[in-house]
Design a protein around this motif. Structure first.
Motif, PDB file in Angstrom:
ATOM      1  N   ILE A   1     -12.862   0.303  17.502  1.00  0.00           N
ATOM      2  CA  ILE A   1     -11.438   0.574  17.719  1.00  0.00           C
ATOM      3  C   ILE A   1     -11.252   1.510  18.910  1.00  0.00           C
ATOM      4  O   ILE A   1     -11.890   2.570  18.983  1.00  0.00           O
ATOM      5  N   GLY A   2     -10.364   1.126  19.822  1.00  0.00           N
ATOM      6  CA  GLY A   2     -10.129   1.892  21.045  1.00  0.00           C
ATOM      7  C   GLY A   2      -8.749   2.520  21.101  1.00  0.00           C
ATOM      8  O   GLY A   2      -8.153   2.826  20.061  1.00  0.00           O
ATOM      9  N   PRO A   3      -8.209   2.690  22.307  1.00  0.00           N
ATOM     10  CA  PRO A   3      -6.933   3.398  22.476  1.00  0.00           C
ATOM     11  C   PRO A   3      -5.736   2.602  21.971  1.00  0.00           C
ATOM     12  O   PRO A   3      -5.721   1.374  22.024  1.00  0.00           O
ATOM     13  N   GLN A   4      -4.733   3.328  21.508  1.00  0.00           N
ATOM     14  CA  GLN A   4      -3.503   2.711  21.008  1.00  0.00           C
ATOM     15  C   GLN A   4      -2.658   2.177  22.169  1.00  0.00           C
ATOM     16  O   GLN A   4      -2.508   2.836  23.187  1.00  0.00           O
ATOM     17  N   ILE A   5      -2.111   0.972  21.984  1.00  0.00           N
ATOM     18  CA  ILE A   5      -1.164   0.422  22.964  1.00  0.00           C
ATOM     19  C   ILE A   5       0.252   0.793  22.530  1.00  0.00           C
ATOM     20  O   ILE A   5       1.042   1.301  23.304  1.00  0.00           O
ATOM     21  N   ASP A   6       0.559   0.517  21.269  1.00  0.00           N
ATOM     22  CA  ASP A   6       1.817   0.904  20.623  1.00  0.00           C
ATOM     23  C   ASP A   6       1.451   1.298  19.194  1.00  0.00           C
ATOM     24  O   ASP A   6       0.368   0.918  18.723  1.00  0.00           O
ATOM     25  N   PRO A   7       2.332   2.043  18.481  1.00  0.00           N
ATOM     26  CA  PRO A   7       1.990   2.460  17.114  1.00  0.00           C
ATOM     27  C   PRO A   7       1.456   1.297  16.271  1.00  0.00           C
ATOM     28  O   PRO A   7       2.072   0.230  16.222  1.00  0.00           O
ATOM     29  N   GLY A   8       0.286   1.501  15.682  1.00  0.00           N
ATOM     30  CA  GLY A   8      -0.304   0.482  14.812  1.00  0.00           C
ATOM     31  C   GLY A   8      -1.100  -0.591  15.532  1.00  0.00           C
ATOM     32  O   GLY A   8      -1.699  -1.445  14.886  1.00  0.00           O
ATOM     33  N   VAL A   9      -1.138  -0.570  16.878  1.00  0.00           N
ATOM     34  CA  VAL A   9      -1.851  -1.628  17.623  1.00  0.00           C
ATOM     35  C   VAL A   9      -2.815  -1.044  18.664  1.00  0.00           C
ATOM     36  O   VAL A   9      -2.397  -0.646  19.751  1.00  0.00           O
ATOM     37  N   PRO A  10      -4.101  -0.991  18.335  1.00  0.00           N
ATOM     38  CA  PRO A  10      -5.084  -0.508  19.307  1.00  0.00           C
ATOM     39  C   PRO A  10      -5.792  -1.661  20.045  1.00  0.00           C
ATOM     40  O   PRO A  10      -5.828  -2.785  19.556  1.00  0.00           O
ATOM     41  N   TRP A  11      -6.333  -1.353  21.225  1.00  0.00           N
ATOM     42  CA  TRP A  11      -7.325  -2.246  21.828  1.00  0.00           C
ATOM     43  C   TRP A  11      -8.608  -2.134  21.012  1.00  0.00           C
ATOM     44  O   TRP A  11      -8.951  -1.032  20.524  1.00  0.00           O
ATOM     45  N   CYS A  12      -9.337  -3.218  20.904  1.00  0.00           N
ATOM     46  CA  CYS A  12     -10.618  -3.210  20.197  1.00  0.00           C
ATOM     47  C   CYS A  12     -11.651  -3.873  21.092  1.00  0.00           C
ATOM     48  O   CYS A  12     -11.308  -4.535  22.065  1.00  0.00           O
ATOM     49  N   HIS A  13     -12.923  -3.700  20.729  1.00  0.00           N
ATOM     50  CA  HIS A  13     -13.995  -4.356  21.478  1.00  0.00           C
ATOM     51  C   HIS A  13     -14.922  -5.047  20.500  1.00  0.00           C
ATOM     52  O   HIS A  13     -15.358  -4.449  19.516  1.00  0.00           O
ATOM     53  N   ALA A  14     -15.200  -6.311  20.779  1.00  0.00           N
ATOM     54  CA  ALA A  14     -16.018  -7.101  19.863  1.00  0.00           C
ATOM     55  C   ALA A  14     -17.183  -7.747  20.583  1.00  0.00           C
ATOM     56  O   ALA A  14     -16.972  -8.408  21.596  1.00  0.00           O
ATOM     57  N   PRO A  15     -18.376  -7.564  20.049  1.00  0.00           N
ATOM     58  CA  PRO A  15     -19.447  -8.428  20.515  1.00  0.00           C
ATOM     59  C   PRO A  15     -19.205  -9.782  19.862  1.00  0.00           C
ATOM     60  O   PRO A  15     -18.915  -9.846  18.679  1.00  0.00           O
ATOM     61  N   SER A  16     -19.242 -10.864  20.615  1.00  0.00           N
ATOM     62  CA  SER A  16     -18.877 -12.171  20.046  1.00  0.00           C
ATOM     63  C   SER A  16     -19.851 -13.230  20.516  1.00  0.00           C
ATOM     64  O   SER A  16     -20.289 -13.225  21.655  1.00  0.00           O
ATOM     65  N   ASP A  17     -20.152 -14.167  19.617  1.00  0.00           N
ATOM     66  CA  ASP A  17     -21.009 -15.298  20.000  1.00  0.00           C
ATOM     67  C   ASP A  17     -20.395 -16.077  21.145  1.00  0.00           C
ATOM     68  O   ASP A  17     -21.087 -16.660  21.959  1.00  0.00           O
ATOM     69  N   ALA A  18     -19.046 -16.081  21.157  1.00  0.00           N
ATOM     70  CA  ALA A  18     -18.364 -16.864  22.172  1.00  0.00           C
ATOM     71  C   ALA A  18     -18.238 -16.104  23.488  1.00  0.00           C
ATOM     72  O   ALA A  18     -17.869 -16.665  24.495  1.00  0.00           O
ATOM     73  N   ALA A  19     -18.515 -14.813  23.453  1.00  0.00           N
ATOM     74  CA  ALA A  19     -18.411 -14.004  24.665  1.00  0.00           C
ATOM     75  C   ALA A  19     -19.811 -13.782  25.243  1.00  0.00           C
ATOM     76  O   ALA A  19     -20.806 -14.031  24.582  1.00  0.00           O
ATOM     77  N   ASP A  20     -19.880 -13.309  26.481  1.00  0.00           N
ATOM     78  CA  ASP A  20     -21.203 -12.996  27.023  1.00  0.00           C
ATOM     79  C   ASP A  20     -21.618 -11.611  26.542  1.00  0.00           C
ATOM     80  O   ASP A  20     -20.964 -11.017  25.691  1.00  0.00           O
ATOM     81  N   ALA A  21     -22.728 -11.083  27.101  1.00  0.00           N
ATOM     82  CA  ALA A  21     -23.281  -9.826  26.583  1.00  0.00           C
ATOM     83  C   ALA A  21     -22.288  -8.672  26.693  1.00  0.00           C
ATOM     84  O   ALA A  21     -22.384  -7.690  25.976  1.00  0.00           O
ATOM     85  N   LYS A  22     -21.318  -8.820  27.589  1.00  0.00           N
ATOM     86  CA  LYS A  22     -20.329  -7.737  27.761  1.00  0.00           C
ATOM     87  C   LYS A  22     -19.351  -7.672  26.598  1.00  0.00           C
ATOM     88  O   LYS A  22     -18.642  -6.705  26.438  1.00  0.00           O
ATOM     89  N   GLY A  23     -19.285  -8.737  25.808  1.00  0.00           N
ATOM     90  CA  GLY A  23     -18.356  -8.744  24.688  1.00  0.00           C
ATOM     91  C   GLY A  23     -16.922  -8.989  25.139  1.00  0.00           C
ATOM     92  O   GLY A  23     -16.656  -9.315  26.295  1.00  0.00           O
ATOM     93  N   LEU A  24     -16.018  -8.792  24.200  1.00  0.00           N
ATOM     94  CA  LEU A  24     -14.631  -9.178  24.415  1.00  0.00           C
ATOM     95  C   LEU A  24     -13.713  -8.023  24.038  1.00  0.00           C
ATOM     96  O   LEU A  24     -13.861  -7.430  22.972  1.00  0.00           O
ATOM     97  N   HIS A  25     -12.759  -7.698  24.915  1.00  0.00           N
ATOM     98  CA  HIS A  25     -11.703  -6.754  24.556  1.00  0.00           C
ATOM     99  C   HIS A  25     -10.566  -7.545  23.927  1.00  0.00           C
ATOM    100  O   HIS A  25     -10.125  -8.556  24.488  1.00  0.00           O
ATOM    101  N   LEU A  26     -10.124  -7.065  22.772  1.00  0.00           N
ATOM    102  CA  LEU A  26      -9.215  -7.850  21.952  1.00  0.00           C
ATOM    103  C   LEU A  26      -8.181  -6.921  21.343  1.00  0.00           C
ATOM    104  O   LEU A  26      -8.509  -5.796  20.941  1.00  0.00           O
ATOM    105  N   THR A  27      -6.926  -7.366  21.283  1.00  0.00           N
ATOM    106  CA  THR A  27      -5.966  -6.620  20.486  1.00  0.00           C
ATOM    107  C   THR A  27      -5.227  -7.586  19.570  1.00  0.00           C
ATOM    108  O   THR A  27      -4.869  -8.697  19.975  1.00  0.00           O
ATOM    109  N   LEU A  28      -5.080  -7.182  18.325  1.00  0.00           N
ATOM    110  CA  LEU A  28      -4.471  -8.015  17.291  1.00  0.00           C
ATOM    111  C   LEU A  28      -3.136  -7.378  16.931  1.00  0.00           C
ATOM    112  O   LEU A  28      -3.096  -6.338  16.285  1.00  0.00           O
ATOM    113  N   LYS A  29      -2.062  -7.994  17.388  1.00  0.00           N
ATOM    114  CA  LYS A  29      -0.739  -7.403  17.202  1.00  0.00           C
ATOM    115  C   LYS A  29      -0.058  -8.029  15.992  1.00  0.00           C
ATOM    116  O   LYS A  29       0.200  -9.228  15.979  1.00  0.00           O
TER     117      LYS A  29
END
Ligand code: ADP
Length: 423
Positions: free
Chosen positions: A377-405
């Motif tokens: 879990i990373g920094p908040q964009i708006d109350p209740g919604v942070p940026w996140c970072h996920a290592p993902s099979d579908a992403a390369d070794a750098k992983g994916l920055h994701l936010t779920l609003k």
């Protein structure tokens, strides 16, 4: 890996992010897992939030999954357990807040815990045991008409008592306002009276900060996400920007939206008005067998090289009702979710590494399609919604920055602001 301090169990998916966001802002490094992980945690953090989908399932199944989450959190060294539910106390007459709370108390061999959904930042306050949403009691807030968890009584002592065998009591405002010593004294008094679970009044963040120290030795805390702001101080952690640090962002940017909430409708319009490329997808064409995902990906491929794009099924309530009338509510929902998730996966395969997903159910489908099991879990964009970072099979070794609003969160310019915030 070090031991974790706080172990959390959330009864739904976007609610887990909401809790994680509050913990990060109060100084904890947090990972959210999707379900109970199969193995040990591969990250060095202060807290883990295990996201379940146990809010409306059979109480016995919700209990079983929550106990499984507890066992895993204990194996990671958790010193305190936090059971997180909705700030509108979403439950059926059978539970699941009561049965899960009691099962966790039994497993932790503790005779006392608190329960409070208070979240003043989101206008959820508890006074004399009554829950208010904004200016009105819970049962006048619209929640009385919720399709799955209608809340027809704002008195949480009564609501909780109907779901539990233990005696339910109240730590009211006059006690909560006097702070740690008064709260501890009241807890001892309630214990002597045979009370096992106490609803706690809180109308401001100050109330929650005063409550925090009184919960220091409590093996189990049950609450909405609000109480989280007062707990990290018990572990000698204070707010710091390092808690929300994520790996640097790179790669292409995109937004997918299956949310039909009012706020999301405004956000889609604002993105289009800003002159950004946006493609609406039509559920009826999906139903007619057209490969709408392939079409959307072909449309997006040249455009994502130049900046963020949006693919959306977002529509107003009349359009949604009309589609639901023709396809069926569940059928329409599942079909759109599958398509939006396939588009999210395709975008990541085409180099997107910064992805905004709008909608709770839609987020669940996308996270599954991307094989994501863990989110930092990373920094908040708006109350209740942070940026996140996920290592993902579908992403390369750098992983994916994701936010779920979740549907109604975020300002109108959320879909452009999110990327600026990450940069
Ligand atoms: P929200 O609760 O903010 O609307 P969710 O993703 O939780 O967002 O739920 C939206 C549901 O509506 C999902 O099941 C989604 O697939 C479905 N849906 C999205 N767009 C449409 C549409 N145009 N017509 C009918 N159903 C839709």
């Amino acid at each position: 890996m070090g031991k974790i301090l706080l172990g959390c169990i959330a009864d739904d998916f976007t609610g887990a992010s909401d809790l994680a966001n509050n913990l990060v802002r109060a100084g904890m490094r947090v990972v959210q897992t999707i379900g109970v992980p199969a193995g040990p945690l591969g990250a060095d953090v202060d807290a883990v939030v295990v996201a379940l989908k146990s809010r409306t399932m059979e109480p016995s199944e919700a209990v079983a999954q929550s106990l499984q989450a507890l066992a895993w959190l204990q194996a990671q060294g958790a010193q305190q357990i936090y059971f997180k539910y909705c700030s509108t106390f979403d439950s059926t007459p059978q539970g699941n807040i009561g049965p899960v709370t009691e099962a966790l108390m039994d497993a932790l061999k503790t005779d006392f815990t608190i329960a409070t959904p208070a979240f003043p930042d989101n206008q959820r306050t508890v006074f004399k045991g009554y829950l208010f949403a904004g200016d009105v009691p819970l049962n006048e807030s619209g929640m009385q008409n919720h399709p799955l968890t209608p809340m027809t009584d704002a008195n949480l002592v009564r609501v909780m008592q109907a779901q539990t065998t233990r005696k339910v009591g109240l730590i009211d405002y006059s006690v909560a306002a006097r702070g740690e010593a008064a709260i501890r004294e009241r807890i001892e008094q309630l214990r002597r009276e045979g009370v096992g679970i106490a609803i706690v009044d809180a109308v401001s963040n100050d109330d929650l900060m005063r409550l925090g120290p009184a919960l220091k030795d409590m093996p189990l805390v049950t609450a909405g996400s609000g109480v989280a702001i007062g707990l990290p101080q018990n572990f000698k952690l204070t707010p710091s920007s390092t808690a929300s640090e994520l790996p640097p962002s790179a790669g292409l940017q995109a937004v997918v939206s299956g949310s039909c909430s009012l706020a999301t409708n405004r956000q889609v319009l604002a993105f289009i008005k800003a002159g950004r490329p946006a493609l609406g997808i039509d559920p009826l064409r999906i139903a007619a067998g057209v490969d709408v995902a392939a079409e959307a990906l072909a449309w997006a491929a040249p455009l994502i090289q130049k900046g963020p794009v949006l693919v959306y099924s977002t529509a107003d309530s009349n359009a949604v009702k009309s589609v639901q009338g023709r396809l069926g509510v569940e059928e329409a929902g599942a079909m759109v979710e599958r398509t939006v998730a396939a588009i999210a996966r395709g975008l990541v395969e085409r180099g997107v590494r910064q992805l905004v997903v709008a909608g709770g159910e839609t987020s669940g489908a996308c996270v599954q399609a991307l094989n994501i099991t863990q989110l930092q879990i990373g920094p908040q964009i708006d109350p209740g919604v942070p940026w996140c970072h996920a290592p993902s099979d579908a992403a390369d070794a750098k992983g994916l920055h994701l936010t779920l609003k979740s549907g109604n969160f975020g300002t109108d310019d959320f879909f452009t602001k999110a990327f600026t915030r990450l940069a």
